[in-house]
Design a protein around this motif. Structure first.
Motif: not given
Length: 374
Positions: A350-374
């Motif tokens: 996930i990243v902002p569509a438009e970044q500020d010229e002085n900052e760079d934000i990157l967010m990473l999220v791990m997936p949850v497997m789709l057949n993993n309903y408990v």
């Protein structure tokens, strides 16, 4: 020893550093503030051995001296006093502290200042300067993703990597990762450190609303922050931070750009119907349409919503923990976000569509497997 000080001014300084004081500390004297007077300047120290905060205030005093004063009872007394000059009288034979005000007199038992642990100094330090605005933004954008798992101490703090061209702040709990980079903060020499979460929380709550300079100094064991009349020294986490760059997928052919507030609101509603163990939501991208859905088979609950988006790439269906997505999107302030995917079993970005010229934000999220309903 005797000194006179404004009750509200003293309360303001004590409140700024009071967060360090813990109940039932390892060393009982740490339930106290250390008061030290020299040349009519009162230096107040609070510590929990790992983190120490120091502030200064000018007082009326004819002699120098020191005393350890119980933190909780002093704060509560000052909170309930109207603004007025108060006089502190200290008996160095008995360590008794007497506070005189217009309303009355209050006597409390202090302790010998020499029993208060020595505050570490930062020698042979690397120095970097930044503004409170930059520091507050870096802490806010990363601290929520730190881990609470004490078995992995490196991940319970925020990793800071300084280079001649930028400074990178990284936090991860193993399920998500935040990389926040500033190109307007740099160091002449490359260096890295890990600052504990508690110290950063204290720093975040103490930083002033106005934008003022912050001096950061650090060596192998401690970091030192100074702004206005506040100083904070914290012990660094002496562990090796995970090689986070290798976790970030480089090739992400599926790109989706969407209004941040729209997807955030939708996820909050859909998450109500998700399984309470996995918090799993499905994101299904078909053309320029995003289908967000969740179900809880244990209670026969389900929900779905359709949103329009800009999509470049193949159709894809991927599952995520809704709590993580909501928290990450909520910490961004941009109007639109871009989500990048490579495969259903690989991390999404996930990243902002438009970044500020002085900052760079990157967010990473791990997936949850789709057949993993408990």
């Amino acid at each position: 020893m005797k000194f006179i000080v404004s009750s509200s001014a003293l309360l303001k300084q004590l409140s700024a550093i009071n967060g360090v004081v813990t109940t039932n500390p390892v060393v009982p004297i740490l339930e106290n503030f250390l008061f030290e007077i020299q040349d009519s300047v009162l230096t107040i120290t609070a510590s929990d051995l790992q983190t120490s905060m120091i502030t200064e205030i000018h007082v009326e005093a004819k002699e120098d001296g020191n005393i350890a004063v119980p933190a909780r009872i002093l704060i509560e007394t000052l909170k309930n006093l109207p603004e007025q000059p108060v006089t502190f009288s200290i008996d160095h034979d008995t360590y008794a502290v007497e506070i005189s005000s217009d309303n009355g007199r209050y006597r409390l038992a202090g302790e010998n200042a020499t029993d208060f642990p020595k505050i570490p100094t930062v020698s042979n330090a690397t120095t970097v300067d930044m503004s409170t605005e930059v520091l507050a933004s870096a802490v806010s954008n990363t601290i929520f993703a730190t881990s609470s798992d004490e078995l992995r101490p490196a991940m319970t703090g925020v990793y800071i990597n300084l280079s001649p061209t930028n400074t990178t702040f990284v936090a991860t709990d193993g399920h998500r990762l935040i990389r926040y980079r500033r190109v307007d903060v740099a160091s002449s020499s490359a260096a890295s450190l890990i600052i504990p979460r508690k110290a950063l929380n204290l720093l975040k709550s103490t930083l002033p609303s106005e934008n003022v300079p912050v001096t950061v100094e650090f060596n192998q064991s401690n970091a030192y922050f100074k702004f206005n009349s506040i100083k904070m020294i914290c012990r660094l986490i002496d562990e090796r931070f995970p090689d986070y760059e290798n976790v970030i997928p480089a090739d992400n052919p599926n790109l989706m750009t969407i209004d941040r507030s729209e997807i955030l609101s939708s996820l909050r509603r859909i998450a109500i119907y998700a399984n309470k163990t996995t918090h799993q939501v499905r994101l299904k991208l078909t053309g320029s349409e995003l289908l967000i859905s969740a179900e809880d088979l244990d209670f026969s609950n389900e929900a779905n919503e359709r949103l329009s988006c800009e999509h470049d790439g193949e159709d894809i269906e991927i599952g995520f923990n809704a709590k993580f997505l909501v928290e990450m999107l909520n910490n961004l302030s941009c109007k639109e976000v871009t989500l990048k995917f490579s495969a259903p079993n690989r991390a999404g970005l996930i990243v902002p569509a438009e970044q500020d010229e002085n900052e760079d934000i990157l967010m990473l999220v791990m997936p949850v497997m789709l057949n993993n309903y408990v």
